[in-house]
Design a protein around this motif. Structure first.
Motif, mmCIF file in Angstrom:
data_model
loop_
_atom_site.group_PDB
_atom_site.id
_atom_site.type_symbol
_atom_site.label_atom_id
_atom_site.label_comp_id
_atom_site.label_asym_id
_atom_site.label_seq_id
_atom_site.Cartn_x
_atom_site.Cartn_y
_atom_site.Cartn_z
ATOM 1 N N ARG A 88 0.838 -1.195 0.000
ATOM 2 C CA ARG A 88 0.000 0.000 0.000
ATOM 3 C C ARG A 88 0.872 1.244 0.000
ATOM 4 O O ARG A 88 1.716 1.433 0.861
ATOM 5 C CB ARG A 88 -0.909 -0.017 1.224
ATOM 6 C CG ARG A 88 -1.884 1.152 1.261
ATOM 7 C CD ARG A 88 -2.790 0.988 2.447
ATOM 8 N NE ARG A 88 -3.610 2.170 2.616
ATOM 9 C CZ ARG A 88 -4.367 2.370 3.686
ATOM 10 N NH1 ARG A 88 -4.405 1.465 4.636
ATOM 11 N NH2 ARG A 88 -5.090 3.463 3.786
ATOM 12 N N ARG A 89 0.670 2.106 -0.971
ATOM 13 C CA ARG A 89 1.461 3.320 -1.073
ATOM 14 C C ARG A 89 0.901 4.378 -0.127
ATOM 15 O O ARG A 89 -0.176 4.243 0.429
ATOM 16 C CB ARG A 89 1.439 3.830 -2.512
ATOM 17 C CG ARG A 89 2.042 2.846 -3.481
ATOM 18 C CD ARG A 89 1.928 3.347 -4.891
ATOM 19 N NE ARG A 89 2.387 2.322 -5.828
ATOM 20 C CZ ARG A 89 2.238 2.405 -7.130
ATOM 21 N NH1 ARG A 89 1.642 3.445 -7.672
ATOM 22 N NH2 ARG A 89 2.686 1.441 -7.906
ATOM 23 N N GLU A 90 1.664 5.445 0.002
ATOM 24 C CA GLU A 90 1.196 6.579 0.785
ATOM 25 C C GLU A 90 0.161 7.330 -0.049
ATOM 26 O O GLU A 90 0.504 8.185 -0.862
ATOM 27 C CB GLU A 90 2.377 7.472 1.170
ATOM 28 C CG GLU A 90 3.324 6.839 2.179
ATOM 29 C CD GLU A 90 2.607 6.487 3.485
ATOM 30 O OE1 GLU A 90 1.754 7.291 3.923
ATOM 31 O OE2 GLU A 90 2.890 5.424 4.048
ATOM 32 N N LEU A 91 -1.079 7.002 0.140
ATOM 33 C CA LEU A 91 -2.161 7.601 -0.620
ATOM 34 C C LEU A 91 -2.966 8.525 0.282
ATOM 35 O O LEU A 91 -2.959 8.376 1.510
ATOM 36 C CB LEU A 91 -3.085 6.506 -1.165
ATOM 37 C CG LEU A 91 -2.453 5.508 -2.123
ATOM 38 C CD1 LEU A 91 -3.382 4.333 -2.331
ATOM 39 C CD2 LEU A 91 -2.144 6.177 -3.456
ATOM 40 N N PRO A 92 -3.667 9.486 -0.314
ATOM 41 C CA PRO A 92 -4.551 10.309 0.511
ATOM 42 C C PRO A 92 -5.528 9.433 1.282
ATOM 43 O O PRO A 92 -6.047 8.442 0.765
ATOM 44 C CB PRO A 92 -5.278 11.177 -0.528
ATOM 45 C CG PRO A 92 -4.360 11.216 -1.705
ATOM 46 C CD PRO A 92 -3.680 9.872 -1.734
ATOM 47 N N GLU A 93 -5.782 9.795 2.519
ATOM 48 C CA GLU A 93 -6.653 8.980 3.368
ATOM 49 C C GLU A 93 -8.029 8.804 2.755
ATOM 50 O O GLU A 93 -8.672 7.766 2.920
ATOM 51 C CB GLU A 93 -6.770 9.624 4.746
ATOM 52 C CG GLU A 93 -7.570 8.788 5.742
ATOM 53 C CD GLU A 93 -7.600 9.412 7.122
ATOM 54 O OE1 GLU A 93 -8.316 8.881 7.987
ATOM 55 O OE2 GLU A 93 -6.923 10.434 7.321
ATOM 56 N N VAL A 94 -8.479 9.811 2.001
ATOM 57 C CA VAL A 94 -9.806 9.729 1.406
ATOM 58 C C VAL A 94 -9.902 8.561 0.433
ATOM 59 O O VAL A 94 -10.983 7.967 0.273
ATOM 60 C CB VAL A 94 -10.172 11.057 0.704
ATOM 61 C CG1 VAL A 94 -9.278 11.311 -0.502
ATOM 62 C CG2 VAL A 94 -11.642 11.074 0.294
ATOM 63 N N LEU A 95 -8.815 8.185 -0.228
ATOM 64 C CA LEU A 95 -8.852 7.059 -1.166
ATOM 65 C C LEU A 95 -8.952 5.734 -0.416
ATOM 66 O O LEU A 95 -9.678 4.831 -0.833
ATOM 67 C CB LEU A 95 -7.615 7.079 -2.058
ATOM 68 C CG LEU A 95 -7.447 8.300 -2.955
ATOM 69 C CD1 LEU A 95 -6.270 8.117 -3.899
ATOM 70 C CD2 LEU A 95 -8.721 8.584 -3.744
ATOM 71 N N SER A 96 -8.222 5.620 0.680
ATOM 72 C CA SER A 96 -8.348 4.407 1.498
ATOM 73 C C SER A 96 -9.755 4.297 2.067
ATOM 74 O O SER A 96 -10.349 3.208 2.107
ATOM 75 C CB SER A 96 -7.316 4.434 2.627
ATOM 76 O OG SER A 96 -7.417 3.278 3.439
ATOM 77 N N ASP A 97 -10.314 5.421 2.494
ATOM 78 C CA ASP A 97 -11.679 5.416 3.016
ATOM 79 C C ASP A 97 -12.669 4.996 1.925
ATOM 80 O O ASP A 97 -13.674 4.320 2.205
ATOM 81 C CB ASP A 97 -12.055 6.803 3.533
ATOM 82 C CG ASP A 97 -11.306 7.184 4.798
ATOM 83 O OD1 ASP A 97 -10.730 6.276 5.436
ATOM 84 O OD2 ASP A 97 -11.289 8.380 5.128
ATOM 85 N N ALA A 98 -12.396 5.403 0.681
ATOM 86 C CA ALA A 98 -13.291 5.047 -0.423
ATOM 87 C C ALA A 98 -13.334 3.539 -0.628
ATOM 88 O O ALA A 98 -14.401 2.962 -0.870
ATOM 89 C CB ALA A 98 -12.846 5.747 -1.701
ATOM 90 N N VAL A 99 -12.178 2.889 -0.537
ATOM 91 C CA VAL A 99 -12.130 1.438 -0.701
ATOM 92 C C VAL A 99 -12.951 0.760 0.394
ATOM 93 O O VAL A 99 -13.732 -0.162 0.129
ATOM 94 C CB VAL A 99 -10.676 0.937 -0.701
ATOM 95 C CG1 VAL A 99 -10.626 -0.581 -0.859
ATOM 96 C CG2 VAL A 99 -9.881 1.596 -1.824
#
Length: 260
Positions: A88-99
Motif C-alpha cells: 500500500r502506497r502513501e495515498l490520501p486517506e480519502v482514497l483508502s476510506d473510499a475502498v
C-alpha cells in the motif's frame, strides 16, 4: 504497510462461499475439504481428499477452483490459494476510506488501482475476505498485455488517451469467449466508458467473474486512480444498476474529498 487478508484457519472457516447449499452456509463436505487444505498448506492430493471426505471430492474441489479459493500445486495436488499481499502506497486517506466504503456497500472484493510509470496497472489497496469469489489469477501488478481484458484499464485509458497508444493489440489474447481483442471494439468500449462514467468487465478476463470500475480524478482533474468491485457474473447481471451507482458515487465522494 500491507493489506493482508488472512487465510481461514481450521477452526475459523468463513460462512459465505459459492460452494454452498440453499441456506447460504458452507456445505459440510466443503467445510471438511477446506479444513484439510488449511491444515496442509503444501497441498493435498485428490486421493487423500477423497479418503478424508469418504466419497469423491471432485465436485467440491472443482467448485472451489472456480471460485478462486483453491489452486493446483506443481505436483498435481490442491491447496488454498493465498490472497495476495498488496503493498500500500502513501495515498490520501480519502482514497483508502473510499475502498472501505465501497466494500461495506457491496460486500464484494474492492480494489484501488493506479497506472504505473512502466504501464502496469498496480493494485494499491484492497478489501475483501476469503469467503468472497475473487477473480482467479489476477496479479497485484497487471502487465500491459493483460490490460485489454480488465474494466480498470478501460477506465484508466479512456480518460488518459495517451495511454491507448502504449497498448499493443498484437499482444492481446482472448482469455474467455467474451474478451475484447479487436482494437476497434476496444476503442468503442472506451467511448462508452467516457459516456457512462464507469467501465464493466463482463467475464472478459475470467469466466464467471465480472467487474465494475469508475475513475477518481485528482485535484488537478487528471484521472490518477480507479476504484472497482470484482464479483461473480451472476451478481452483475442482477445488480448492475445498483453496483454502478455505488461505484460511481464512491468515486465522486473520493474526488471531492481529495481537495480538502
Amino acid at each position: 504497510m500491507t493489506i493482508d487478508v488472512p487465510l481461514p484457519r481450521s477452526g475459523d472457516m468463513p460462512t459465505e462461499r459459492p460452494a454452498t447449499g440453499t441456506s447460504g452456509l458452507v456445505a459440510p463436505g466443503t467445510l471438511r475439504v477446506l479444513r484439510m487444505l488449511a491444515a496442509h498448506p503444501e497441498g493435498v492430493g485428490l486421493a487423500d481428499l477423497n479418503g478424508h471426505l469418504g466419497r469423491s471430492s471432485t465436485p467440491v474441489v472443482q467448485g472451489l477452483l472456480r471460485a478462486g479459493h483453491v489452486e493446483r500445486t506443481a505436483s498435481g495436488g490442491y491447496r488454498l490459494r493465498p490472497v495476495p499481499t498488496v503493498p500500500r502506497r502513501e495515498l490520501p486517506e480519502v482514497l483508502s476510506d473510499a475502498v472501505s466504503d465501497l466494500y461495506r456497500r457491496t460486500r464484494a472484493w474492492t480494489y484501488l488501482v493506479e497506472w504505473a510509470d512502466d504501464d502496469h496497472i498496480d493494485v494499491v489497496d484492497i478489501r475483501g475476505h476469503q469467503g468472497l469469489g475473487r477473480v482467479p489469477e489476477l496479479p497485484p501488478r497487471v502487465p500491459p498485455s493483460m490490460a485489454h481484458a480488465l474494466a480498470a484499464s478501460k477506465v484508466l485509458v479512456a480518460h488518459r488517451p495517451g495511454r491507448r497508444a502504449r497498448l499493443d493489440p498484437r499482444r492481446w489474447r482472448a482469455y474467455t469467449p467474451a474478451t475484447i481483442t479487436s482494437p476497434d471494439a476496444y476503442d468503442a468500449e472506451l467511448a462508452c466508458v467516457r459516456r457512462d462514467g464507469f467501465a464493466v468487465d463482463r467475464e472478459e478476463y475470467a469466466t464467471g467473474f465480472a467487474c465494475v470500475c469508475a475513475p477518481i480524478a485528482d485535484p488537478g482533474g487528471r484521472v490518477s486512480a480507479a476504484i472497482a468491485v470484482a464479483l461473480p457474473a451472476t451478481r452483475l447481471r442482477d445488480e448492475l444498476d445498483r453496483l454502478a451507482a455505488d461505484v460511481t458515487d464512491v468515486a465522486r465522494v473520493a474526488h471531492r474529498g481529495w481537495y480538502r
